[in-house]
Design a protein around this motif. Structure first.
Motif, PDB file in Angstrom:
ATOM      1  N   VAL A 164      66.766 113.482  72.012  1.00  0.00           N
ATOM      2  CA  VAL A 164      67.676 113.843  70.926  1.00  0.00           C
ATOM      3  C   VAL A 164      69.031 114.234  71.496  1.00  0.00           C
ATOM      4  CG1 VAL A 164      65.930 114.559  69.242  1.00  0.00           C
ATOM      5  CG2 VAL A 164      66.764 116.206  70.917  1.00  0.00           C
ATOM      6  N   PHE A 165      70.059 114.043  70.685  1.00  0.00           N
ATOM      7  CA  PHE A 165      71.425 114.402  71.061  1.00  0.00           C
ATOM      8  C   PHE A 165      72.001 115.224  69.912  1.00  0.00           C
ATOM      9  CE2 PHE A 165      75.904 112.398  71.921  1.00  0.00           C
ATOM     10  CZ  PHE A 165      76.361 113.611  72.401  1.00  0.00           C
ATOM     11  N   PRO A 166      71.959 116.569  70.017  1.00  0.00           N
ATOM     12  CA  PRO A 166      72.484 117.410  68.931  1.00  0.00           C
ATOM     13  C   PRO A 166      74.006 117.292  68.831  1.00  0.00           C
ATOM     14  CG  PRO A 166      71.067 118.672  70.418  1.00  0.00           C
ATOM     15  CD  PRO A 166      71.382 117.384  71.095  1.00  0.00           C
ATOM     16  N   ARG A 167      74.478 117.111  67.609  1.00  0.00           N
ATOM     17  CA  ARG A 167      75.914 117.013  67.351  1.00  0.00           C
ATOM     18  C   ARG A 167      76.274 117.935  66.200  1.00  0.00           C
ATOM     19  NH1 ARG A 167      78.268 116.645  70.645  1.00  0.00           N
ATOM     20  NH2 ARG A 167      80.046 115.374  70.046  1.00  0.00           N
ATOM     21  N   SER A 168      77.453 118.470  66.230  1.00  0.00           N
ATOM     22  CA  SER A 168      77.847 119.370  65.148  1.00  0.00           C
ATOM     23  C   SER A 168      78.012 118.581  63.855  1.00  0.00           C
ATOM     24  CB  SER A 168      79.143 120.092  65.496  1.00  0.00           C
ATOM     25  OG  SER A 168      80.250 119.249  65.266  1.00  0.00           O
ATOM     26  N   VAL A 169      77.885 119.289  62.752  1.00  0.00           N
ATOM     27  CA  VAL A 169      77.964 118.637  61.442  1.00  0.00           C
ATOM     28  C   VAL A 169      79.345 118.060  61.175  1.00  0.00           C
ATOM     29  CG1 VAL A 169      76.101 119.986  60.436  1.00  0.00           C
ATOM     30  CG2 VAL A 169      78.448 120.852  60.305  1.00  0.00           C
ATOM     31  N   ILE A 170      80.345 118.481  61.939  1.00  0.00           N
ATOM     32  CA  ILE A 170      81.687 117.930  61.753  1.00  0.00           C
ATOM     33  C   ILE A 170      81.912 116.666  62.573  1.00  0.00           C
ATOM     34  CG2 ILE A 170      82.696 120.149  61.152  1.00  0.00           C
ATOM     35  CD1 ILE A 170      83.678 120.362  64.020  1.00  0.00           C
ATOM     36  N   GLU A 171      81.070 116.420  63.559  1.00  0.00           N
ATOM     37  CA  GLU A 171      81.257 115.282  64.459  1.00  0.00           C
ATOM     38  C   GLU A 171      80.319 114.124  64.170  1.00  0.00           C
ATOM     39  OE1 GLU A 171      82.154 117.723  68.593  1.00  0.00           O
ATOM     40  OE2 GLU A 171      80.123 117.708  67.771  1.00  0.00           O
ATOM     41  N   VAL A 172      79.143 114.412  63.636  1.00  0.00           N
ATOM     42  CA  VAL A 172      78.032 113.479  63.744  1.00  0.00           C
ATOM     43  C   VAL A 172      78.202 112.213  62.911  1.00  0.00           C
ATOM     44  CG1 VAL A 172      76.612 114.545  61.934  1.00  0.00           C
ATOM     45  CG2 VAL A 172      75.510 113.353  63.855  1.00  0.00           C
TER      46      VAL A 172
ATOM     47  N   GLU B  69      74.440 105.938  75.171  1.00  0.00           N
ATOM     48  CA  GLU B  69      73.726 104.884  75.897  1.00  0.00           C
ATOM     49  C   GLU B  69      72.347 105.375  76.340  1.00  0.00           C
ATOM     50  OE1 GLU B  69      76.576 104.153  78.930  1.00  0.00           O
ATOM     51  OE2 GLU B  69      78.069 103.352  77.522  1.00  0.00           O
ATOM     52  N   TRP B  70      72.262 106.601  76.819  1.00  0.00           N
ATOM     53  CA  TRP B  70      70.965 107.155  77.242  1.00  0.00           C
ATOM     54  C   TRP B  70      70.036 107.326  76.042  1.00  0.00           C
ATOM     55  CZ3 TRP B  70      69.565 110.311  81.953  1.00  0.00           C
ATOM     56  CH2 TRP B  70      70.240 109.858  83.081  1.00  0.00           C
ATOM     57  N   LEU B  71      70.590 107.689  74.911  1.00  0.00           N
ATOM     58  CA  LEU B  71      69.772 107.808  73.707  1.00  0.00           C
ATOM     59  C   LEU B  71      69.259 106.435  73.282  1.00  0.00           C
ATOM     60  CD1 LEU B  71      68.755 109.842  71.603  1.00  0.00           C
ATOM     61  CD2 LEU B  71      70.855 109.442  70.307  1.00  0.00           C
TER      62      LEU B  71
END
Length: 265
Positions: free
Chosen positions: A154-162, A145-147
């Motif tokens: 930016v909101f960094p996410r792991s490659v397994i989650e994104v 929501e903030w993004l």
């Protein structure tokens, strides 16, 4: 029979518990250990789940990124669930600002941005240790929501989650950066109460059995190689970050435990 009671997903559409549960069941089955898998009915943020585990409360296993502090409080099985993939991170951003990372060459170029992270995630401390500005929030869903509202950059996410997260939140005007991948050494472990030797040793025995048979690496490929390919991890600029929260006993020298982009080919 051993009963395993993890916390449930924080949100009903949260995909983050799926692979750790699959790997746990595969490990126990490989070691011929009878078990009952029964998630707690109570949703809780990560910080509360870890407290419940430490205090012998309503959960008896939690999977989480490690830190010195967590390994002091809890018993870790030091075989990384995601083989280090949790430390390979791409960034979600607002669709109107898809090129804000296009010219980033090193960590110094990131210091003008505001990063969003969970308030009790080790990653928050890792980003701050690299002199990055982080807005930490209590609720996982609030970060999206903030993004959306441009309150974070930016909101960094792991490659397994994104990719599953992007699919759920794209209608909020959230998109994926295509230019860089952040990397820092990070291990995601199964944690138990300090005195819970029986469950911890059972899981460790099962994971080692999977490593012997090759299933440990194959399971990771089966679940995440499509993500790695779609994200073109090997073709992005890699921005290396330090991780001072990583405990000294992290088995970084064991090649069986760690992903590299080349290892997914």
């Amino acid at each position: 029979m051993l009963t395993f009671i993890p916390p449930p997903p924080e949100h009903e559409s949260d995909p983050r518990t799926q692979y750790p549960a699959v790997l746990l069941k595969a490990a126990l089955t490989a070691a011929s250990i009878p078990f009952d898998y029964r998630p707690s009915p109570v949703r809780m943020p990560q910080g509360r789940a870890l407290n419940e585990l430490e205090q012998g409360g309503m959960v008896n296993i939690v999977w989480s990124a490690t830190s010195v502090e967590r390994e002091q409080r809890l018993r870790a099985v030091r075989i990384p669930i995601y083989q280090g993939l949790i430390g390979w991170r791409v960034c979600l951003l607002h669709y109107e600002r898809q090129d804000i990372l296009a010219n980033v060459q090193d960590v110094s170029n990131l210091r003008r941005l505001i990063f969003g992270q969970g308030h009790d995630w080790p990653d928050t401390g890792i980003l701050r240790a690299n002199n990055l500005t982080v807005q930490d929030l209590q609720r996982y869903e609030s970060l999206f929501e903030w993004l959306r509202d441009n309150l974070i950059d930016v909101f960094p996410r792991s490659v397994i989650e994104v990719l599953p997260e992007l699919a759920r939140h794209r209608n909020k005007g959230i998109e994926l950066d295509r230019h860089i991948v952040l990397h820092y050494p990070s291990a995601f472990y199964y944690f138990f109460h300090l005195d819970d030797t029986e469950r911890a040793q059972a899981v460790e025995r099962g994971l080692n059995k999977l490593i012997e048979t090759g299933e440990y690496r194959q399971l990771l490929k089966d679940h995440f190689k499509p993500n790695i390919d779609e994200l073109a991890v090997g073709h992005r600029r890699i921005i290396e970050l330090k991780n001072p929260l990583l405990p000294p006993d992290t088995p970084l020298t064991n090649p069986n435990y760690w992903f590299t982009p080349a290892s997914m080919t």
